[in-house]
Design a protein around this motif. Sequence first.
Motif, mmCIF file in Angstrom:
data_model
loop_
_atom_site.group_PDB
_atom_site.id
_atom_site.type_symbol
_atom_site.label_atom_id
_atom_site.label_comp_id
_atom_site.label_asym_id
_atom_site.label_seq_id
_atom_site.Cartn_x
_atom_site.Cartn_y
_atom_site.Cartn_z
ATOM 1 N N TRP A 75 -5.684 -9.359 -2.876
ATOM 2 C CA TRP A 75 -6.220 -8.046 -3.171
ATOM 3 C C TRP A 75 -7.717 -7.957 -2.946
ATOM 4 O O TRP A 75 -8.459 -8.864 -3.276
ATOM 5 C CB TRP A 75 -5.907 -7.671 -4.619
ATOM 6 N N THR A 76 -8.145 -6.836 -2.386
ATOM 7 C CA THR A 76 -9.561 -6.495 -2.297
ATOM 8 C C THR A 76 -9.805 -5.316 -3.244
ATOM 9 O O THR A 76 -8.859 -4.704 -3.729
ATOM 10 C CB THR A 76 -9.962 -6.084 -0.868
ATOM 11 N N THR A 77 -11.060 -5.000 -3.458
ATOM 12 C CA THR A 77 -11.380 -3.881 -4.356
ATOM 13 C C THR A 77 -10.776 -2.580 -3.843
ATOM 14 O O THR A 77 -10.188 -1.815 -4.610
ATOM 15 C CB THR A 77 -12.911 -3.739 -4.503
ATOM 16 N N SER A 78 -10.891 -2.337 -2.545
ATOM 17 C CA SER A 78 -10.378 -1.076 -2.002
ATOM 18 C C SER A 78 -8.856 -1.028 -2.015
ATOM 19 O O SER A 78 -8.266 0.026 -2.309
ATOM 20 C CB SER A 78 -10.912 -0.838 -0.587
ATOM 21 N N SER A 79 -8.175 -2.159 -1.726
ATOM 22 C CA SER A 79 -6.706 -2.142 -1.752
ATOM 23 C C SER A 79 -6.190 -1.990 -3.184
ATOM 24 O O SER A 79 -5.193 -1.312 -3.426
ATOM 25 C CB SER A 79 -6.123 -3.396 -1.097
ATOM 26 N N CYS A 80 -6.888 -2.580 -4.135
ATOM 27 C CA CYS A 80 -6.523 -2.425 -5.550
ATOM 28 C C CYS A 80 -6.671 -0.967 -5.975
ATOM 29 O O CYS A 80 -5.776 -0.402 -6.598
ATOM 30 C CB CYS A 80 -7.417 -3.326 -6.401
ATOM 31 N N LYS A 81 -7.778 -0.342 -5.602
ATOM 32 C CA LYS A 81 -8.001 1.057 -5.968
ATOM 33 C C LYS A 81 -6.959 1.956 -5.315
ATOM 34 O O LYS A 81 -6.478 2.911 -5.940
ATOM 35 C CB LYS A 81 -9.412 1.496 -5.577
ATOM 36 N N THR A 82 -6.575 1.664 -4.078
ATOM 37 C CA THR A 82 -5.563 2.463 -3.387
ATOM 38 C C THR A 82 -4.232 2.430 -4.126
ATOM 39 O O THR A 82 -3.598 3.472 -4.347
ATOM 40 C CB THR A 82 -5.375 1.972 -1.942
ATOM 41 N N VAL A 83 -3.790 1.228 -4.539
ATOM 42 C CA VAL A 83 -2.526 1.099 -5.263
ATOM 43 C C VAL A 83 -2.591 1.850 -6.586
ATOM 44 O O VAL A 83 -1.659 2.574 -6.958
ATOM 45 C CB VAL A 83 -2.170 -0.389 -5.488
ATOM 46 N N LEU A 84 -3.698 1.709 -7.315
ATOM 47 C CA LEU A 84 -3.838 2.387 -8.601
ATOM 48 C C LEU A 84 -3.914 3.907 -8.438
ATOM 49 O O LEU A 84 -3.334 4.649 -9.233
ATOM 50 C CB LEU A 84 -5.063 1.866 -9.345
ATOM 51 N N CYS A 85 -4.604 4.377 -7.404
ATOM 52 C CA CYS A 85 -4.680 5.825 -7.150
ATOM 53 C C CYS A 85 -3.315 6.385 -6.773
ATOM 54 O O CYS A 85 -2.961 7.497 -7.184
ATOM 55 C CB CYS A 85 -5.691 6.126 -6.049
ATOM 56 N N ASN A 86 -2.538 5.629 -6.019
ATOM 57 C CA ASN A 86 -1.189 6.074 -5.673
ATOM 58 C C ASN A 86 -0.303 6.158 -6.906
ATOM 59 O O ASN A 86 0.556 7.019 -7.011
ATOM 60 C CB ASN A 86 -0.551 5.151 -4.645
ATOM 61 N N ARG A 87 -0.514 5.258 -7.846
ATOM 62 C CA ARG A 87 0.323 5.226 -9.041
ATOM 63 C C ARG A 87 -0.110 6.245 -10.092
ATOM 64 O O ARG A 87 0.727 6.883 -10.719
ATOM 65 C CB ARG A 87 0.295 3.820 -9.634
ATOM 66 N N TYR A 88 -1.439 6.401 -10.306
ATOM 67 C CA TYR A 88 -1.932 7.231 -11.407
ATOM 68 C C TYR A 88 -2.682 8.491 -10.966
ATOM 69 O O TYR A 88 -2.996 9.319 -11.806
ATOM 70 C CB TYR A 88 -2.846 6.403 -12.320
ATOM 71 N N GLY A 89 -3.017 8.618 -9.707
ATOM 72 C CA GLY A 89 -3.732 9.795 -9.218
ATOM 73 C C GLY A 89 -5.195 9.497 -8.950
ATOM 74 O O GLY A 89 -5.828 8.724 -9.662
ATOM 75 N N LYS A 90 -5.720 10.136 -7.902
ATOM 76 C CA LYS A 90 -7.113 9.907 -7.501
ATOM 77 C C LYS A 90 -8.117 10.350 -8.555
ATOM 78 O O LYS A 90 -9.170 9.756 -8.706
ATOM 79 C CB LYS A 90 -7.413 10.636 -6.192
ATOM 80 N N ASN A 91 -7.804 11.410 -9.263
ATOM 81 C CA ASN A 91 -8.744 11.910 -10.269
ATOM 82 C C ASN A 91 -8.801 11.032 -11.505
ATOM 83 O O ASN A 91 -9.765 11.089 -12.263
ATOM 84 C CB ASN A 91 -8.374 13.334 -10.683
ATOM 85 N N ALA A 92 -7.782 10.225 -11.731
ATOM 86 C CA ALA A 92 -7.732 9.395 -12.935
ATOM 87 C C ALA A 92 -8.477 8.073 -12.751
ATOM 88 O O ALA A 92 -9.136 7.599 -13.674
ATOM 89 C CB ALA A 92 -6.287 9.111 -13.315
ATOM 90 N N ILE A 93 -8.385 7.456 -11.585
ATOM 91 C CA ILE A 93 -9.018 6.159 -11.327
ATOM 92 C C ILE A 93 -10.412 6.407 -10.777
ATOM 93 O O ILE A 93 -10.578 6.921 -9.673
ATOM 94 C CB ILE A 93 -8.185 5.319 -10.328
ATOM 95 N N LYS A 94 -11.421 6.046 -11.545
ATOM 96 C CA LYS A 94 -12.802 6.308 -11.151
ATOM 97 C C LYS A 94 -13.464 5.138 -10.451
ATOM 98 O O LYS A 94 -14.204 5.334 -9.499
ATOM 99 C CB LYS A 94 -13.635 6.708 -12.378
ATOM 100 N N TRP A 104 -8.828 -7.455 -12.434
ATOM 101 C CA TRP A 104 -9.636 -6.296 -12.082
ATOM 102 C C TRP A 104 -9.983 -5.492 -13.326
ATOM 103 O O TRP A 104 -9.200 -5.406 -14.258
ATOM 104 C CB TRP A 104 -8.868 -5.407 -11.106
ATOM 105 N N ILE A 105 -11.177 -4.898 -13.322
ATOM 106 C CA ILE A 105 -11.581 -3.948 -14.345
ATOM 107 C C ILE A 105 -11.432 -2.565 -13.718
ATOM 108 O O ILE A 105 -11.874 -2.344 -12.588
ATOM 109 C CB ILE A 105 -13.046 -4.138 -14.767
ATOM 110 N N VAL A 106 -10.814 -1.643 -14.452
ATOM 111 C CA VAL A 106 -10.577 -0.303 -13.932
ATOM 112 C C VAL A 106 -11.145 0.713 -14.914
ATOM 113 O O VAL A 106 -10.845 0.660 -16.110
ATOM 114 C CB VAL A 106 -9.065 -0.052 -13.734
ATOM 115 N N ALA A 107 -11.969 1.627 -14.401
ATOM 116 C CA ALA A 107 -12.476 2.739 -15.207
ATOM 117 C C ALA A 107 -11.548 3.923 -14.977
ATOM 118 O O ALA A 107 -11.326 4.330 -13.840
ATOM 119 C CB ALA A 107 -13.901 3.095 -14.808
#
Length: 119
Positions: A75-94, A104-107
């Motif tokens: 995992w890279t930072t961008s691939s991790c964010k992509t998976v989380l955004c797909n699961r929870y929505g772009k507006n939720a994962i900051k 990973w730490i997720v805001a």
Amino acid sequence: MAAGKKITYPYLRNQLQNKVSAYKTLMSQTTGSSKYPRPTPTQINSFCKYVDKGASLHYVSKTQLNRWAGQSRNWTTSSCKTVLCNRYGKNAIKAVAPNKTGGWIVATMPTFKSKTFNF
């Protein structure tokens, strides 16, 4: 907060406890030894700004990401964010950054369109 809603001490106490806990989490990433990459000072500063706006911090492990993505990968930072955004929505994962324990730490910021966070 909705207009006309009364702010109470328990509500304020809860908000302050969440912020203090988030800052302690970020501070722990800057101290001690680590065999994994840490968040950069720029990333930590970005997280602090989101916490000031009311974001919550969560830890996500590589195992959880593999389960959510349906595949095992490096995992890279961008691939991790992509998976989380797909699961929870772009507006939720900051923001997403590596933590010193290999995960990973997720805001996250709750929105009316986002799914419930089950980290």
